[in-house]
Design a protein around this motif. Structure first.
Motif, PDB file in Angstrom:
ATOM      1  N   ASN A  98      35.430  38.895  41.476  1.00  0.00           N
ATOM      2  CA  ASN A  98      35.108  40.313  41.657  1.00  0.00           C
ATOM      3  C   ASN A  98      35.970  40.982  42.721  1.00  0.00           C
ATOM      4  O   ASN A  98      36.057  42.223  42.773  1.00  0.00           O
TER       5      ASN A  98
ATOM      6  N   PRO B 246      41.148  43.576  41.459  1.00  0.00           N
ATOM      7  CA  PRO B 246      41.008  44.892  40.829  1.00  0.00           C
ATOM      8  C   PRO B 246      40.572  44.757  39.366  1.00  0.00           C
ATOM      9  O   PRO B 246      40.992  43.827  38.654  1.00  0.00           O
ATOM     10  N   ALA B 247      39.729  45.669  38.917  1.00  0.00           N
ATOM     11  CA  ALA B 247      39.215  45.617  37.550  1.00  0.00           C
ATOM     12  C   ALA B 247      40.348  45.656  36.530  1.00  0.00           C
ATOM     13  O   ALA B 247      40.295  44.984  35.490  1.00  0.00           O
TER      14      ALA B 247
ATOM     15  N   TYR C  16      43.334  44.478  36.840  1.00  0.00           N
ATOM     16  CA  TYR C  16      44.008  43.178  36.790  1.00  0.00           C
ATOM     17  C   TYR C  16      43.186  42.183  35.973  1.00  0.00           C
ATOM     18  O   TYR C  16      43.721  41.476  35.116  1.00  0.00           O
ATOM     19  N   ILE C  17      41.887  42.141  36.220  1.00  0.00           N
ATOM     20  CA  ILE C  17      41.019  41.232  35.471  1.00  0.00           C
ATOM     21  C   ILE C  17      41.023  41.590  33.987  1.00  0.00           C
ATOM     22  O   ILE C  17      40.996  40.714  33.117  1.00  0.00           O
ATOM     23  N   GLY C  18      41.091  42.882  33.681  1.00  0.00           N
ATOM     24  CA  GLY C  18      41.093  43.301  32.283  1.00  0.00           C
ATOM     25  C   GLY C  18      42.350  42.915  31.531  1.00  0.00           C
ATOM     26  O   GLY C  18      42.329  42.766  30.306  1.00  0.00           O
TER      27      GLY C  18
END
Length: 262
Positions: free
Chosen positions: A180, A183-184, A186-188
């Motif tokens: 978590n 950054p969102a 990057y995870i996506g």
């Protein structure tokens, strides 16, 4: 029974936004399988508690390849104690779907005295279990990539759902905090390829964990340093990601639905 094999289903509690099993879900299945093996020898967590002893996991490594199983898919977990225990208990494992291994890993456990929090000689407690001298990752010697410059950070207030039956923060909570912290976006656009995680100090409810993320010299790899409110390091990890576009989805929604309905 030196090895154990158990069948599981990917439920909504174990999947991510892409409807596929997550890395945390994989760890949950592995640890449930470990508990089942220990229960078969009457040395599960609830067995040890009556002897004023407790299980802890001190580290694990895991690698992923191919696509993760989809919601409703069957997952086979194969797990075994891979060395003769002393203070450390080495446990290796593989997770597979439709006969193909998608996750391999190993872990290190220990048995502590509940009162003193000091480790006991596990060989005496686990004398009935015969090890299987096989290494899922080829070695038990793993290292964390060297941290360079700090890139991201996250603070997490520990709540009741973060704790386990030992009343301290679960190892899967540290995994979630680490992921978590990225950054969102990057995870996506990336998938988790490998993780090495160490647990160094207990933390408890109402404390605040701070996760700092550093880049490393290794491509796609990040270093994680998780501390409590007093600055004590509770966990460290290296996580390697890969580009999600390198694994295009082969099934459209209609094909997935047809698979579920067979």
């Amino acid at each position: 029974m030196s090895k154990i094999r158990r069948e599981y289903k990917v439920t909504n509690a174990l999947m991510g936004a892409d409807f596929r099993l997550t890395a945390v879900g994989s760890q949950i299945l592995m640890q449930d399988c470990f508990a089942a093996l220990m229960a078969g020898y009457h040395v599960a967590a609830f067995d040890l508690r009556s002897r004023s002893l407790m299980w802890i996991i001190s580290e694990f490594s895991m690698e992923f390849k191919g696509r993760m199983p989809f919601w409703g898919d069957s997952v086979t977990v194969e797990l075994w104690m891979s060395e003769r225990p002393s203070i450390k208990v080495h446990v290796d494992y593989r997770l597979s779907h439709a006969g193909k291994v998608f996750c391999s890993g190993d872990s290190v456990w220990a048995i502590l005295d509940i009162g003193s929090r000091k480790p006991v000689n596990s060989s005496e407690v686990l004398s009935a279990i015969q090890p299987t001298m096989e290494l899922a990752l080829g070695s038990h010697r793993h290292h964390l990539d060297r941290m360079c410059s700090e890139r991201y950070s996250l603070c997490h207030r520990i709540n009741l759902s973060d704790t386990d039956f030992n009343r301290h923060v679960t190892n899967t909570t540290y995994m979630k905090v680490a992921v978590n912290a990225m950054p969102a976006g990057y995870i996506g656009s990336h998938r988790l390829a490998a993780m090495d995680m160490r647990f160094l100090h207990e933390s408890f409810i109402d404390q605040t964990l701070t996760c700092k993320v550093y880049d490393t010299d290794a491509c796609g790899s990040w270093f994680y340093d998780i501390t409590d409110g007093d600055g004590v390091v509770c966990s460290r990890a290296s996580i390697r990601f890969k580009d999600a576009e390198a694994e295009p989805e082969n099934l459209d929604n209609l094909e997935i639905r047809e698979m579920r309905e067979k």
